[in-house]
Motif scaffolding. Structure first.
Motif, short mmCIF file in Angstrom:
data_model
loop_
_atom_site.label_atom_id
_atom_site.label_comp_id
_atom_site.label_asym_id
_atom_site.label_seq_id
_atom_site.Cartn_x
_atom_site.Cartn_y
_atom_site.Cartn_z
N VAL A 252 -30.86 -15.98 110.24
CA VAL A 252 -29.58 -16.63 109.93
C VAL A 252 -29.40 -17.89 110.77
CG1 VAL A 252 -27.06 -16.36 110.01
CG2 VAL A 252 -28.51 -14.48 109.19
N LEU A 253 -29.80 -17.81 112.04
CA LEU A 253 -29.68 -18.96 112.92
C LEU A 253 -30.54 -20.11 112.44
CD1 LEU A 253 -28.60 -20.17 115.57
CD2 LEU A 253 -30.53 -19.11 116.76
N ALA A 254 -31.77 -19.80 112.05
CA ALA A 254 -32.66 -20.86 111.55
C ALA A 254 -32.12 -21.49 110.27
CB ALA A 254 -34.05 -20.27 111.31
N PHE A 255 -31.57 -20.61 109.39
CA PHE A 255 -31.00 -21.13 108.13
C PHE A 255 -29.79 -22.02 108.42
CE2 PHE A 255 -28.02 -20.61 104.54
CZ PHE A 255 -28.80 -21.17 103.54
N GLY A 256 -28.94 -21.60 109.39
CA GLY A 256 -27.77 -22.39 109.72
C GLY A 256 -28.13 -23.73 110.30
N VAL A 257 -29.14 -23.76 111.16
CA VAL A 257 -29.59 -25.03 111.75
C VAL A 257 -30.13 -25.94 110.66
CG1 VAL A 257 -31.30 -26.08 113.28
CG2 VAL A 257 -30.04 -24.05 114.02
N ASN A 258 -30.89 -25.36 109.73
CA ASN A 258 -31.47 -26.15 108.64
C ASN A 258 -30.39 -26.74 107.73
OD1 ASN A 258 -33.72 -27.15 107.11
ND2 ASN A 258 -33.34 -25.53 105.60
N VAL A 259 -29.39 -25.92 107.40
CA VAL A 259 -28.30 -26.40 106.54
C VAL A 259 -27.50 -27.50 107.23
CG1 VAL A 259 -26.12 -25.75 105.44
CG2 VAL A 259 -28.12 -24.27 105.23
N ALA A 260 -27.19 -27.28 108.52
CA ALA A 260 -26.41 -28.28 109.26
C ALA A 260 -27.18 -29.59 109.42
CB ALA A 260 -26.04 -27.73 110.65
N ALA A 261 -28.50 -29.48 109.67
CA ALA A 261 -29.31 -30.69 109.83
C ALA A 261 -29.41 -31.46 108.53
CB ALA A 261 -30.70 -30.31 110.33
N GLY A 262 -29.56 -30.72 107.41
CA GLY A 262 -29.65 -31.38 106.12
C GLY A 262 -28.36 -32.07 105.74
N GLY A 263 -27.23 -31.44 106.05
CA GLY A 263 -25.95 -32.04 105.70
C GLY A 263 -25.58 -33.22 106.58
N ALA A 264 -26.17 -33.28 107.78
CA ALA A 264 -25.81 -34.35 108.72
C ALA A 264 -26.46 -35.67 108.38
CB ALA A 264 -26.23 -33.94 110.13
N VAL A 265 -27.33 -35.72 107.37
CA VAL A 265 -27.99 -36.97 107.00
C VAL A 265 -26.98 -37.99 106.51
CG1 VAL A 265 -29.66 -38.01 105.43
CG2 VAL A 265 -30.15 -35.77 106.48
N ASP A 266 -26.01 -37.55 105.71
CA ASP A 266 -25.01 -38.48 105.19
C ASP A 266 -23.68 -37.74 105.12
OD1 ASP A 266 -23.53 -40.43 104.04
OD2 ASP A 266 -24.59 -40.42 102.12
#
Length: 400
Positions: free
Chosen positions: A23-37
Motif C-alpha cells: 500500500v505504501l509503495a502504491f501510495g508513493v507511486n500515485v502521489a509521484a504521478g499526480g505531482a507532475v502537473d
C-alpha cells in the motif's frame, strides 16, 4: 525455541508488513504521478489520495511496531491485624509490614482524630472492647498462645453494600499505603537522578508546596510531610536541643513521630493527581504512570504453619489482610517519534520492579525460601512424632 503462539503471531505480523509495504509503495507511486502537473484537477486528486495512503501506511507501521505501549503489574501485599488491640503485627524481614506498622503508629500517636476513627470503626470489629492508649509494643509480634489446642480458620470478606460506608479506618489505611508508595518513589527517583549531572533543563524537583490538592486529599501524606516546626510532637522532642544542620529530609522521634520531606524529581511537564481514593497518576508528554491501592477488607491465607512457626502468633487471634497494588503505565504513541531524552523516563521499569520486591508478600516468601523451610520443618516434626511413639528400649544382649 519460539513457542507456537509466538511463531503464529510473527507470521501474522509479517503478512501485515507485506500488505502495508504494498500500500505504501502504491501510495508513493500515485502521489509521484499526480505531482507532475498539479494544475489539472484529477492530478491534484491523485496527489491527495497518494499522500493519504502513505500517511495511513506509516501510522499502521508505527502501531504494529509499538503495539506494546501499555505495561501493568499487580501484586498482593499482606499485613496482620489484631482485632483485640486494633494493632498491626510485624512480620520479621517483610519491609511492607514494618513500614506500614511504623506509619500507622506514627499517625495514631500524633493525631487524636485518627486514633478515634481507628478505634471506633476498626478494620475488623472485636467484641473485646476498645484498647487502651497506643504504645510502640502494639506493633510487635505477639507471643504464641494456646499451643496444642484445636483451631479453626474462617476465610471472610468485608463487602460494603451499595449505598453503605466502609469503616473509617479503611480510608486511613489506604492513604497510609499511598504515602508509603510515594515515599518509595521519592527514594527511587533520588537515587536514579543522582547519576545525572546536567538535567536541570529537563527535570524538576516537586516539593510539598507543588501538590496542594494531593495534600488535601491524603491526610497521612499531609501530616507526615508537615514541617517539624509546625508539629507539637517534634517541638517537644527538639525542646532544648539544637536542630540538625543542613536540609532535613527525614526524622523519627523516640515516641514514633515521623517527618518525611516530600520530594519527587520528575520531568518538568509532569502533573501529579489523585483522581479517586487509592489512585495516584503521574502524567507527562511521554508517559502516564498510575499507582493504585485496592483494599476491600479482604482476608487472605498465609502458607501452612507460617503464622505459628515464623511470626509466632495464634492463628485464632490474628486476621490476615490483603492489599492489591497495581503499577501501570502507558507510553504515548507520538512520543516514540522523539529520538532523545528517554534516559529521563527509564526509571519507570526499575521502580515497578523495586516496589514489587519490597511490598509483594509472595516475593517475601520466595526471599526467605519458605517452601523449603516449611518442608524441612514438617519433616522434622514428623520425625519427632515418630520418635515419641517408638518404645524406649535398652541395648539388646547379643546371642551366643
Amino acid at each position: 525455541m519460539l513457542g507456537l503462539e509466538n511463531i503464529l503471531t510473527r507470521r501474522g505480523d509479517f503478512i501485515q508488513l507485506v500488505l502495508v509495504a504494498a500500500v505504501l509503495a502504491f501510495g508513493v507511486n500515485v502521489a509521484a504521478g499526480g505531482a507532475v502537473d498539479l494544475t489539472a484537477a484529477p492530478r491534484a486528486f491523485f496527489v491527495i489520495i497518494g499522500a493519504s495512503l502513505v500517511a495511513v501506511s506509516i501510522a499502521w507501521l508505527l502501531a504494529v511496531s509499538f503495539r506494546e505501549r501499555h505495561f501493568t503489574t499487580t501484586f498482593e501485599a499482606c499485613f496482620l491485624f489484631d482485632p483485640k488491640d486494633h494493632a498491626l503485627v510485624l512480620i520479621d524481614g517483610y519491609e511492607f509490614s514494618y513500614d506500614l506498622a511504623r506509619a500507622i503508629h506514627a499517625i495514631l500517636s500524633e493525631n487524636k482524630a485518627f486514633r478515634r476513627d481507628w478505634d471506633a470503626e476498626p478494620l475488623e470489629p472485636s467484641s473485646r472492647g476498645v484498647p487502651e492508649s497506643p504504645s510502640a509494643d502494639e506493633f510487635r509480634p505477639k507471643a504464641k498462645k494456646h499451643a496444642g489446642h484445636m483451631q479453626f480458620l474462617a476465610i471472610t470478606r468485608l463487602d460494603v453494600e451499595e449505598g453503605g460506608e466502609e469503616p473509617k479506618s479503611a480510608p486511613l489505611l489506604r492513604e497510609t499505603i499511598e504515602y508509603l508508595i510515594l515515599e518509595e518513589l521519592s527514594l527511587h527517583l533520588s537515587g536514579y537522578f543522582d547519576d545525572f549531572a546536567d538535567f536541570g533543563s529537563y527535570i524538576r524537583t516537586y516539593e510539598r508546596k507543588d501538590i496542594p490538592t494531593l495534600l488535601l486529599e491524603n491526610r497521612v501524606l499531609s501530616l507526615l510531610t508537615k514541617p517539624v516546626e509546625e508539629r507539637a510532637a517534634f517541638i517537644r522532642a527538639l525542646s532544648g536541643n539544637k536542630q540538625p544542620e543542613g536540609e532535613l529530609h527525614s526524622m523519627l522521634t523516640s515516641s514514633g513521630a515521623i517527618y518525611s520531606r516530600f520530594q519527587l524529581t520528575l520531568p518538568k511537564d509532569t502533573v501529579i493527581t489523585r483522581p479517586e481514593p487509592g489512585k495516584i497518576i503521574l502524567e507527562n508528554s511521554r508517559i502516564k504512570l498510575s499507582l493504585t491501592v485496592e483494599y476491600g477488607g479482604w482476608n487472605t491465607v498465609a502458607p501452612n504453619n507460617f503464622l505459628e512457626s515464623y511470626v509466632k502468633v495464634d492463628l485464632m487471634e490474628i486476621s490476615q489482610k490483603q492489599v492489591n497494588i497495581t503499577v501501570e503505565y502507558d507510553v504515548k504513541a507520538l512520543s516514540l517519534l522523539r529520538r532523545s531524552g528517554w534516559e529521563y523516563y527509564k526509571w519507570v521499569d526499575s521502580f515497578a520492579s523495586e516496589l514489587e520486591s519490597k511490598m509483594s508478600f509472595s516475593h517475601f516468601l520466595h526471599r526467605i525460601n519458605w517452601d523449603s523451610v516449611s518442608a524441612l520443618m514438617a519433616m522434622l516434626k514428623k520425625e519427632q512424632a515418630e520418635t515419641r511413639r517408638s518404645p524406649q528400649e535398652g541395648p539388646r544382649e547379643q546371642s551366643k
